[in-house]
Design an enzyme around this catalytic site. Structure first.
Site, PDB file in Angstrom:
ATOM      1  N   ASN A  65       0.830  -1.211   0.000  1.00 37.43           N
ATOM      2  CA  ASN A  65       0.000   0.000   0.000  1.00 37.43           C
ATOM      3  C   ASN A  65       0.867   1.264   0.000  1.00 37.43           C
ATOM      4  O   ASN A  65       0.360   2.356   0.233  1.00 37.43           O
ATOM      5  CB  ASN A  65      -0.936   0.009   1.228  1.00 37.43           C
ATOM      6  CG  ASN A  65      -0.163   0.086   2.539  1.00 37.43           C
ATOM      7  OD1 ASN A  65       1.049  -0.080   2.571  1.00 37.43           O
ATOM      8  ND2 ASN A  65      -0.864   0.341   3.629  1.00 37.43           N
ATOM      9  N   GLU A  98       1.694   4.555   7.484  1.00 40.85           N
ATOM     10  CA  GLU A  98       0.587   4.137   6.643  1.00 40.85           C
ATOM     11  C   GLU A  98       0.050   5.321   5.849  1.00 40.85           C
ATOM     12  O   GLU A  98       0.106   6.473   6.317  1.00 40.85           O
ATOM     13  CB  GLU A  98      -0.539   3.594   7.541  1.00 40.85           C
ATOM     14  CG  GLU A  98      -0.159   2.365   8.361  1.00 40.85           C
ATOM     15  CD  GLU A  98      -0.189   1.081   7.547  1.00 40.85           C
ATOM     16  OE1 GLU A  98       0.322   1.059   6.405  1.00 40.85           O
ATOM     17  OE2 GLU A  98      -0.722   0.084   8.043  1.00 40.85           O
TER      18      GLU A  98
END
Ligand code: F6R
Length: 246
Positions: A143, A150
């Site tokens: 991702n 993140e």
């Protein structure tokens, strides 16, 4: 490759084994230039061949590691050192123990810290005492995460505790043989990674091809934290499977 700034260098390796050897060459070079190198080191599968190569060179007597300093890139929260899912344990068995990195040359997170924020502040203070990160060795999350930064993670995202995204829970699951992936983690911040004197981004396998393309070719965005590395002194070492036709 066209379209990349001059501070970004790309090495395309034949396969994962060649990637490991080339990455070890780059790390060894940095250790020759600065024997007490501060290495910010990832776990995950991608750097394991590189660490094994460093161990082999150390055992063969061709790599001097007695002053090397290592900082752990990230850790799950709620795991102790004897938990099989401890990333510290993984880093220890794959890198710091084989290279004989003593505790005073090791900076780590504590997955079972009572106060993770304080643990993060101590980590940052340790990096500051060491004069910053000389070389960050990173893998690429499917991702686009770096460490556990993140998406979205802006360039100034600090060292911190956070919730893992569903994508990371999924990409981490194969590490642990059916054990649940811890849902919270701590990570060295984007600020430390982007402030590293040099970054090696290791990318292996076809499943990383699309995110590597986005990281290198689409406009840099916190939604793909790895794309922000284009502002750093970056060397990407990708194998052909990951590089494809890029
Ligand atoms: C692990 C870490 C992660 C991994 C990334 C890629 O310490 O920081 O960011 O580098 O998820 O994982 P692999 O290499 O297993 O594909």
């Amino acid at each position: 490759m066209r379209g990349l700034p001059e501070n970004v260098q790309v090495i395309v390796a034949r396969d994962a084994k060649d990637l490991a050897s080339r990455a070890a060459d780059e790390i060894a070079l940095e250790m020759t230039l600065k024997p007490n190198l501060c290495l910010l080191a990832a776990t995950g599968n991608t750097p394991m061949g590189t660490y094994a190569e460093l161990e082999a060179r150390h055992e063969a007597g061709t790599l001097e590691v007695s002053n090397l300093r290592v900082a752990q890139l990230d850790e799950y929260l709620g795991v102790s050192d004897d938990d099989p899912r401890s990333l510290y344990r993984w880093l220890e068995s794959s890198l710091t123990r084989p290279l004989g990195v003593t505790t005073e040359r090791l900076l780590r997170f504590h997955g079972n810290a009572a106060d993770p924020d304080a643990d993060c502040r101590e980590f940052d203070a340790g990096i500051a005492r060491w004069g910053g990160v000389d070389l960050a060795v990173l893998g690429l999350g499917p991702n686009g995460h770096l460490g556990f930064n993140e998406p979205p993670s802006p360039p100034d995202a600090p060292t911190r505790a956070l919730d893992l995204t569903p994508a990371s829970l999924e990409s981490n699951a194969p590490y642990w043989n059916g054990l649940a992936v811890p849902r919270r983690a701590v990570t060295a911040g984007m600020n430390l990674i982007l402030g590293s004197k040099r970054v090696l981004l290791l990318v292996s396998g076809e499943r990383k091809r699309e995110i590597l393309r986005r990281a290198l070719l689409e406009p840099p965005t916190p939604d793909v934290p790895a794309s922000l590395l284009r502002g750093a002194n970056l060397t990407v070492i990708a194998d052909r499977a990951a590089w494809g036709e890029l």
